[in-house]
Design a protein around this motif. Structure first.
Motif, mmCIF file in Angstrom:
data_model
loop_
_atom_site.group_PDB
_atom_site.id
_atom_site.type_symbol
_atom_site.label_atom_id
_atom_site.label_comp_id
_atom_site.label_asym_id
_atom_site.label_seq_id
_atom_site.Cartn_x
_atom_site.Cartn_y
_atom_site.Cartn_z
ATOM 1 N N ILE A 97 1.283 -1.105 -0.117
ATOM 2 C CA ILE A 97 0.271 0.035 -0.286
ATOM 3 C C ILE A 97 0.646 1.604 0.353
ATOM 4 C CG2 ILE A 97 -2.049 -1.263 1.164
ATOM 5 C CD1 ILE A 97 -0.834 0.200 3.320
ATOM 6 N N SER A 98 0.504 2.134 -0.196
ATOM 7 C CA SER A 98 0.634 3.623 -0.284
ATOM 8 C C SER A 98 0.204 4.599 -0.084
ATOM 9 C CB SER A 98 1.739 4.047 -1.586
ATOM 10 O OG SER A 98 2.563 4.970 -1.943
ATOM 11 N N ILE A 125 4.772 -1.178 3.102
ATOM 12 C CA ILE A 125 4.080 0.070 2.949
ATOM 13 C C ILE A 125 5.415 1.605 2.881
ATOM 14 C CG2 ILE A 125 2.907 1.717 4.769
ATOM 15 C CD1 ILE A 125 2.550 0.195 6.910
ATOM 16 N N LEU A 126 4.343 2.434 2.229
ATOM 17 C CA LEU A 126 5.381 3.194 1.156
ATOM 18 C C LEU A 126 4.664 4.482 1.444
ATOM 19 C CD1 LEU A 126 5.378 1.712 -2.101
ATOM 20 C CD2 LEU A 126 7.192 0.982 -0.762
ATOM 21 N N ASN A 127 5.560 5.497 2.165
ATOM 22 C CA ASN A 127 5.162 6.929 2.379
ATOM 23 C C ASN A 127 5.386 7.383 1.284
ATOM 24 O OD1 ASN A 127 4.239 9.204 3.762
ATOM 25 N ND2 ASN A 127 5.979 9.490 5.112
ATOM 26 N N SER A 133 0.749 8.274 -5.162
ATOM 27 C CA SER A 133 0.139 6.643 -4.370
ATOM 28 C C SER A 133 -0.977 7.034 -5.560
ATOM 29 C CB SER A 133 -0.791 7.563 -3.653
ATOM 30 O OG SER A 133 0.585 7.326 -2.566
ATOM 31 N N ILE A 134 -1.784 7.259 -6.077
ATOM 32 C CA ILE A 134 -2.884 7.371 -7.085
ATOM 33 C C ILE A 134 -2.035 6.757 -8.290
ATOM 34 C CG2 ILE A 134 -4.653 8.335 -8.343
ATOM 35 C CD1 ILE A 134 -5.334 9.633 -5.993
ATOM 36 N N ASP A 135 -1.043 7.151 -8.686
ATOM 37 C CA ASP A 135 -0.349 6.836 -10.252
ATOM 38 C C ASP A 135 -0.033 5.651 -9.522
ATOM 39 O OD1 ASP A 135 -0.642 9.161 -11.292
ATOM 40 O OD2 ASP A 135 1.235 9.460 -10.972
ATOM 41 N N LEU A 146 -4.155 4.711 0.412
ATOM 42 C CA LEU A 146 -4.904 5.305 1.647
ATOM 43 C C LEU A 146 -4.391 7.102 1.216
ATOM 44 C CD1 LEU A 146 -4.091 3.298 4.335
ATOM 45 C CD2 LEU A 146 -6.152 3.835 2.333
ATOM 46 N N ALA A 147 -5.418 8.068 0.387
ATOM 47 C CA ALA A 147 -5.370 9.177 -0.299
ATOM 48 C C ALA A 147 -5.870 10.443 0.143
ATOM 49 C CB ALA A 147 -5.595 9.668 -1.714
#
Length: 295
Positions: A97-98, A125-127, A133-135, A146-147
């Protein structure tokens, strides 16, 4: 030639154990059915595969050749079945997830709960910023994002609204005379202002808030991460808006002070964003369900 896979599976066990009774037991079958299946397979292939004798069973040259090929195939299928079963039962698997700092910080308790329930599932988990994140979701690089709003969702991305959050306006001790007071955004222009950079959705959000009040957003100090905002405000680099979840501890300790803007600041939202063309794994589906349930 279209031969039933079960024929090969039964032959595999007969060839492996060199014993019809033992093969039948492993297959939860009976010996006459196993023997009949071998004869059907021999008929389909047009050759003899096993030789029965008083000493047991041995393979013919053709049987040995066939076994050398199907052994790998059957065992690979069994491995795949076992791995899939473990994934379904959430005994193994991984999730990637990002998310933005605010979104991740908000849902760390949920991720902790998931980890306790499914310790064998690996979570990457990517910050990243909301845009990145959406890309990553659109490009199939992660399971979901999670945006934080504002978000621009285009196919194949789809979004589920999870939770609202609000930002608070805060200052350090040098501007303590403003604490607990109401101040307009126009008055705020008298003081140095701290904000995230132009590449972030947070900047876009406040640019619009200021624009709607006939003010141009011109930060004096730009933070590269949300986590930098509180220290910058604490050490008087400027006044700024901070997600409440990041400000709580500093407010309680008296490191920063809350100011109340006269203009209403809209609440923001956190979304779960996934790719509708990329099916989620069982583990990712379970985490998604938990995130939605806890929102």
């Amino acid at each position: 030639m279209d031969i039933n896979y079960e024929y090969y599976k039964i032959f595999y066990y007969v060839a492996r154990y060199k014993n019809l009774t033992r093969a039948a037991k492993v297959l939860h079958n009976n010996q006459p059915n196993v023997s009949r299946t071998i004869k059907l397979l021999e008929h389909e292939l047009g050759c003899e595969l096993i030789i029965r004798s008083n000493r047991g069973i041995s393979l013919t040259a053709e049987g040995t050749q066939l076994y050398s090929h199907i052994k790998f195939a059957v065992e690979q299928i069994q491995t795949a079945e076992n791995e899939l079963m473990r994934s379904v039962e959430l005994d193994q698997g991984s999730i990637s997830i990002s998310g933005s700092e605010t979104a991740l910080q908000t849902f760390f308790p949920v991720l902790n709960h998931f980890r306790r329930n499914y310790p064998s599932i690996r979570i990457q988990i990517l910050n990243n910023s909301t845009l990145r994140s959406i890309d990553a979701v659109k490009n199939g690089l992660i399971d979901f994002a999670l945006a934080s709003s504002p978000v621009d969702i285009e196919k194949p991305a789809i979004a589920y609204r999870l939770r609202e959050f609000r930002d608070i306006l805060a200052c350090g001790y040098a501007y303590e005379f403003l604490k607990e007071k109401e101040i307009s955004l126009k008055e705020l222009k008298k003081y140095p202002f701290v904000c995230l950079g132009k590449q972030t959705t947070t900047y876009s959000f406040y640019e619009k808030v200021f624009y709607d009040n006939n003010i141009i957003l011109e930060p004096d100090t730009v933070a590269s991460t949300t986590a930098q905002l509180v220290p910058m405000i604490k050490f008087n680099l400027g006044i700024g808006f901070v997600p409440e979840i990041f400000a709580e501890d500093a407010l309680e300790k008296g490191d920063i002070f809350q100011i109340y803007p006269k203009e209403p600041i809209p609440k923001r939202q956190i979304y779960l964003v996934e790719n509708e063309n990329r099916p989620l794994s069982f583990a990712a589906k379970e985490l998604k369900k938990l995130l939605i349930m806890c929102s």
